[in-house]
Write an enzyme that holds these catalytic residues in place. Structure first.
Site, mmCIF file in Angstrom:
data_model
loop_
_atom_site.group_PDB
_atom_site.id
_atom_site.type_symbol
_atom_site.label_atom_id
_atom_site.label_comp_id
_atom_site.label_asym_id
_atom_site.label_seq_id
_atom_site.Cartn_x
_atom_site.Cartn_y
_atom_site.Cartn_z
ATOM 1 C CB SER A 139 -0.865 0.011 1.261
ATOM 2 O OG SER A 139 -1.491 1.271 1.427
ATOM 3 C CE1 TYR A 162 -4.296 -1.586 5.080
ATOM 4 C CE2 TYR A 162 -3.426 0.540 4.421
ATOM 5 C CZ TYR A 162 -3.951 -0.687 4.084
ATOM 6 O OH TYR A 162 -4.116 -1.028 2.761
HETATM 7 N N1 LIG Z 1 -8.528 -0.100 -1.918
HETATM 8 C C1 LIG Z 1 -7.484 0.629 -1.607
HETATM 9 O O1 LIG Z 1 -7.547 1.881 -1.608
HETATM 10 C C2 LIG Z 1 -6.172 -0.040 -1.271
HETATM 11 C C3 LIG Z 1 -5.005 0.753 -1.300
HETATM 12 C C4 LIG Z 1 -3.791 0.161 -0.973
HETATM 13 C C5 LIG Z 1 -3.744 -1.184 -0.665
HETATM 14 N N2 LIG Z 1 -4.885 -1.938 -0.646
HETATM 15 C C6 LIG Z 1 -4.775 -3.356 -0.298
HETATM 16 O O2 LIG Z 1 -5.404 -4.119 -1.309
HETATM 17 C C7 LIG Z 1 -5.754 -5.402 -0.760
HETATM 18 C C8 LIG Z 1 -7.193 -5.724 -1.159
HETATM 19 O O3 LIG Z 1 -8.066 -4.816 -0.540
HETATM 20 P P1 LIG Z 1 -9.312 -4.151 -1.268
HETATM 21 O O4 LIG Z 1 -9.054 -2.698 -1.307
HETATM 22 O O5 LIG Z 1 -9.638 -4.875 -2.494
HETATM 23 O O6 LIG Z 1 -10.412 -4.360 -0.119
HETATM 24 P P2 LIG Z 1 -11.675 -5.329 -0.001
HETATM 25 O O7 LIG Z 1 -12.601 -5.135 -1.153
HETATM 26 O O8 LIG Z 1 -12.185 -5.092 1.361
HETATM 27 O O9 LIG Z 1 -11.059 -6.797 -0.125
HETATM 28 C C9 LIG Z 1 -10.355 -7.406 0.918
HETATM 29 C C10 LIG Z 1 -10.342 -8.896 0.702
HETATM 30 O O10 LIG Z 1 -9.563 -9.505 1.737
HETATM 31 C C11 LIG Z 1 -10.328 -10.572 2.273
HETATM 32 N N3 LIG Z 1 -9.978 -10.894 3.660
HETATM 33 C C12 LIG Z 1 -10.093 -10.111 4.757
HETATM 34 N N4 LIG Z 1 -9.713 -10.799 5.854
HETATM 35 C C13 LIG Z 1 -9.358 -12.041 5.428
HETATM 36 C C14 LIG Z 1 -8.903 -13.200 6.085
HETATM 37 N N5 LIG Z 1 -8.716 -13.262 7.411
HETATM 38 N N6 LIG Z 1 -8.626 -14.306 5.328
HETATM 39 C C15 LIG Z 1 -8.819 -14.283 3.990
HETATM 40 N N7 LIG Z 1 -9.269 -13.222 3.318
HETATM 41 C C16 LIG Z 1 -9.544 -12.113 4.033
HETATM 42 C C17 LIG Z 1 -11.775 -10.122 2.165
HETATM 43 O O11 LIG Z 1 -12.625 -11.255 2.282
HETATM 44 P P3 LIG Z 1 -14.062 -11.193 3.031
HETATM 45 O O12 LIG Z 1 -15.012 -10.596 2.035
HETATM 46 O O13 LIG Z 1 -14.350 -12.608 3.359
HETATM 47 O O14 LIG Z 1 -13.897 -10.324 4.235
HETATM 48 C C18 LIG Z 1 -11.738 -9.511 0.768
HETATM 49 O O15 LIG Z 1 -11.843 -10.511 -0.207
HETATM 50 C C19 LIG Z 1 -5.536 -5.298 0.738
HETATM 51 O O16 LIG Z 1 -4.311 -5.912 1.074
HETATM 52 C C20 LIG Z 1 -5.458 -3.794 0.981
HETATM 53 O O17 LIG Z 1 -4.699 -3.471 2.119
HETATM 54 C C21 LIG Z 1 -6.103 -1.385 -0.939
#
Ligand SMILES: NC(=O)c1ccc[n+]([C@@H]2O[C@H](COP(=O)([O-])OP(=O)(O)OC[C@H]3O[C@@H](n4cnc5c(N)ncnc54)[C@H](OP(=O)(O)O)[C@@H]3O)[C@@H](O)[C@H]2O)c1
Length: 281
Positions: free
Chosen positions: A140, A153
Site C-alpha cells: 500500500s 495499517y
Molecule cells: N482499496 C485501496 O484503496 C487499497 C489501497 C492500498 C492497498 N490496498 C490493499 O489491497 C488489498 C485488497 O483490498 P481491497 O481494497 O480490495 O479491499 P476489499 O474489497 O475489502 O477486499 C479485501 C479482501 O480480503 C479478504 N480478507 C479479509 N480478511 C481475510 C482473512 N482473514 N482471510 C482471507 N481473506 C480475508 C476479504 O474477504 P471477506 O469478504 O471474506 O472479508 C476480501 O476478499 C488489501 O491488502 C489492501 O490493504 C487497498
C-alpha cells in the site's frame, strides 16, 4: 507480454471483493486457471456465476493455519501443470490515534495483512518454486509513508514491504520473481468497511479535543474518498505476473508516486508537508 498460456494457474487470496475479485475475473478472462481464495460460500457461488468453468473457489482464511494447509493441498491436487502464481491480496484496514487504539483491531490487522501473508507464502512456496513461478504481494502507499491515525495499517504494510524484499532475494537463485504492488487509494469495499468500523470513541469530545487534527481528515477522506479505478491495480498485477521483465515495485496512482518521493525527504521536511496536508483536508 507473454502469450496466454492455458495451463497456468494462479492462486489469489481475498477474491470476494475489490482488487482480489477484479484480478480473479481478469486472469480468468485471460485463460488462466484461477484458484480464488474466499471465506464465504456466497462469495464462491457469485464468483462461479461471473467467471468461466475454469475458476475454482478455494476456502481460505489467512489467519487459520489448518485452512491454509488444506487450501494448499487442494490447489496442489488440482493445478495439474503446477502453480505458476501466488497473489497475496487479502487485507483489512484499521486506524485511529495510538492513545485510543483498540488492541483487538491492531492484532487482527497484523494477523491478516502480515502474518497471513507470510503463512500463505510459506505454504504455497514449494509449488511456486517448482514451477519457477511468480509471487505478487499487495502492499500500500501506507507502506511508504505512515500518516498519523494510520499506525496499525501502516505498520502492517511497511512490514509487507520488508517481507517482500527479503523474499525476493531468497527466491533469486530459484528463478522465482517477486513483486510488490503499492496501490494508492482505489475503488473497493475496504472504504465502506473502514467507515463502518470507525470507532464511536473517536467521535467523543475527549478524543476530538486531543486528536481532532488526525480524526477529522480521516473522516473527511472516508466520506469523500478520491479513488482510482481498480483496473489500474489489475494492470500492474498483470504486468508483474506476465511481463518478461517484471518490476520489483509497482506504485499505482498519482498519490502513490507522490508518497514514493516524499518518503525520501528528511524527516523534518516530510513531517511539515504531512501536517500541512492534514490542515488542508
Ligand atoms: N482499496 C485501496 O484503496 C487499497 C489501497 C492500498 C492497498 N490496498 C490493499 O489491497 C488489498 C485488497 O483490498 P481491497 O481494497 O480490495 O479491499 P476489499 O474489497 O475489502 O477486499 C479485501 C479482501 O480480503 C479478504 N480478507 C479479509 N480478511 C481475510 C482473512 N482473514 N482471510 C482471507 N481473506 C480475508 C476479504 O474477504 P471477506 O469478504 O471474506 O472479508 C476480501 O476478499 C488489501 O491488502 C489492501 O490493504 C487497498
Amino acid at each position: 507480454m507473454r502469450d496466454m498460456e492455458q495451463e497456468k494457474s494462479i492462486f489469489i487470496t481475498g477474491s470476494s471483493t475489490g482488487i482480489g475479485k477484479a484480478c480473479a475475473l481478469h486472469f480468468d478472462r485471460l485463460g488462466y486457471r484461477v484458484f480464488a481464495g474466499v471465506r464465504k460460500k456466497a462469495d464462491a457461488d457469485s464468483l462461479r456465476q461471473e467467471a468461466s468453468d475454469r475458476l475454482v473457489p478455494v476456502t481460505i482464511d489467512v489467519t487459520d493455519p489448518a485452512l491454509i494447509m488444506k487450501a494448499a493441498g487442494n490447489v496442489a491436487k488440482r493445478s495439474g501443470e503446477g502453480l505458476y502464481g501466488l497473489l497475496n491480496n487479502a487485507g483489512i484496514g484499521a486506524g485511529g490515534p495510538v492513545e485510543f487504539l483498540d488492541m483487538e483491531k491492531v492484532e487482527s490487522v497484523i494477523r491478516v495483512n502480515l502474518l497471513g501473508m507470510i503463512a500463505v507464502t510459506s505454504a504455497f512456496l514449494p509449488m511456486i518454486r517448482k514451477s519457477r513461478g511468480r509471487i505478487v504481494n499487495i502492499g500500500s502507499i501506507s507502506g511508504m509513508l505512515a500518516l498519523p491515525g494510520a499506525s496499525p495499517y501502516a505498520a502492517s504494510k511497511f512490514a509487507v514491504e520488508a517481507f517482500t524484499d527479503s523474499l525476493r532475494l531468497e527466491m533469486r537463485p530459484h528463478g522465482v520473481r517477486v513483486s510488490l504492488v503499492q496501490p494508492g487509494d482505489t475503488e473497493s469495499s475496504i472504504w465502506s468497511k473502514v467507515q463502518k468500523n470507525f470507532s464511536p470513541v473517536y467521535r467523543t469530545d475527549q478524543v476530538r479535543s486531543l486528536y481532532g487534527f488526525v480524526i477529522d481528515p480521516i473522516r473527511q477522506a472516508l466520506e469523500h474518498p478520491r479513488l482510482q479505478p481498480v483496473e489500474k491495480v489489475v494492470n500492474a498485477v498483470e504486468h508483474a505476473f506476465l511481463s518478461a521483465k517484471p518490476r520489483s515495485r509497482y506504485r499505482v496512482g498519482r498519490d502513490a508516486r507522490i508518497f514514493a518521493m516524499v518518503r525520501h525527504l528528511p524527516d523534518s521536511v516530510r513531517d511539515r508537508l504531512v501536517m500541512r496536508g492534514l490542515e488542508r483536508q
